[in-house]
Design a protein around this motif. Structure first.
Motif, short mmCIF file in Angstrom:
data_model
loop_
_atom_site.label_atom_id
_atom_site.label_comp_id
_atom_site.label_asym_id
_atom_site.label_seq_id
_atom_site.Cartn_x
_atom_site.Cartn_y
_atom_site.Cartn_z
N GLU A 179 -4.95 -1.04 -0.49
CA GLU A 179 -5.49 -0.38 0.69
C GLU A 179 -6.84 -0.96 1.09
O GLU A 179 -7.17 -1.05 2.28
N LYS B 241 -0.32 6.87 5.40
CA LYS B 241 -0.93 5.54 5.38
C LYS B 241 -0.25 4.62 6.40
O LYS B 241 -0.89 3.72 6.96
N THR C 157 0.83 -1.20 0.00
CA THR C 157 0.00 0.00 0.00
C THR C 157 0.87 1.25 0.00
O THR C 157 0.64 2.19 -0.77
#
Length: 337
Positions: free
Chosen positions: A218, A100, A87
């Motif tokens: 994700e 993230k 991700t």
């Protein structure tokens, strides 16, 4: 795992042990030091933080490397962190990747969190460790901060150095290694652990940036996070404990109830509320593990019987024949073809 217990991803723990093995350590010896068996090590999805810290201690002692954590962090690649790494590496830039990381850090470990502190020169990425009952080794913090830098260099293709590095640990003898890996002289005996990264560096695009692929990864990471955060039912706890103690022939209902701090009747009632029974969970897990172990030709069949808590090989053979219609040997031969 008990509710709210600090845990670490098996992928990260196994990377730690693999790195120590590459440095000449013996896996069985390392696991013994952490009171883990090979079958538990191979099948747990999460390890407690205390188990992880014990493994760190064993690796540090066995390698004799005063910069073990630093050297481990230097070797980190995005794939080390699996879905989280994928991700991050498909994010638009480093700044987005670190955002993230904050969001999905728990999938790697509950044992620490990052804090972003903006300044005029750049942004501090400060790491706050969250140990269990056993204090962290400084190597663990070194590994995290070195991994941040190693990841950044890998995904940007640039030879990056932070503006500053702050380490709460005392100044080590192997100071030259810190200079080499970070590219700057760290400040030791500091008030916090972190790296200061310039705004220009954070804006660098990533080599593998792909918005569509990032969303795919994700989406999977979000699902795993939801599963992890909802993994608090008694059924889940029973399965996790059975994975850990399957090789123990005494790991029956009374044993597991005691581990959970429940009476047998309370355990039965709580499982019934979740539509499960202890014996059903035990049998299902034992059968699934049996198929996995028998398919792995590196594990002797006699050892499989012990790993699954059977009193002897003949009892295991009879059970396996009942489950699959084949003997373990025949089943292994068919899956190897």
């Amino acid at each position: 795992m008990l509710e709210n217990e600090i845990t670490v991803s098996a992928n990260w723990v196994k990377s730690l042990v693999l790195f120590a093995e590459q440095a000449g350590c013996d896996r069985h010896r390392l696991l013994d030091s952490a009171d883990l068996t090979l079958d538990v090590f191979n099948n747990l999805q999460r390890f407690t933080m205390d188990e992880t810290v014990k493994l760190w201690g064993a690796c540090i002692e066995e390698t004799g490397d005063p910069c073990f954590g630093l050297h481990l962090g230097e070797k980190v690649r995005p794939a080390t962190f699996h879905i989280v790494g994928y991700t991050l590496m498909n994010s638009a830039n480093l700044s987005e990747a670190f955002d993230k990381l904050n969001q999905y850090q728990r999938l790697i470990s509950d044992g620490g969190v990052f804090q972003r502190l903006p300044t005029s020169r750049g942004v501090w990425l400060v790491y706050h460790p969250r140990p269990g009952s056993i204090p962290f080794y400084y190597h663990q913090i070194d590994a995290v901060l070195a991994a941040v830098l190693s990841f950044s260099r890998w995904v940007t293709g640039e030879v990056l150095s932070p503006i500053d590095v702050s380490l709460a640990r005392e100044k080590p003898a192997c100071i030259d290694e810190y200079r080499r890996i970070f590219g700057v002289e760290p400040v030791f005996d500091a008030e916090f652990d972190g790296v200061l990264i310039s705004h220009e560096t954070l804006a660098l695009p990533l080599l593998e940036a792909d918005e569509e692929l990032c969303e795919v990864h994700e989406s999977h990471a979000r699902k795993r996070l939801i599963e992890l955060e909802s993994d608090n039912g008694v059924k889940d706890k029973v399965v996790n404990l059975l994975r850990r103690y399957m090789s123990n022939q005494d790991a029956g209902r009374a044993f597991i109830a005691n581990k959970l701090g429940l009476s047998e009747k309370s355990l039965q009632r709580k499982l019934a509320e979740e539509g499960a029974t202890f014996q059903g969970l035990y049998n299902d897990l034992r059968q699934r593990l049996a198929l996995d172990y028998v398919s792995d030709t590196a594990i002797p069949l006699a050892e499989v019987a012990l790993m699954l808590g059977f009193s002897d090989s003949s009892a295991f053979y009879r059970a396996f024949k009942r489950w699959t219609g084949n003997t373990p040997g025949d089943y292994r031969g068919s899956t190897a073809e």
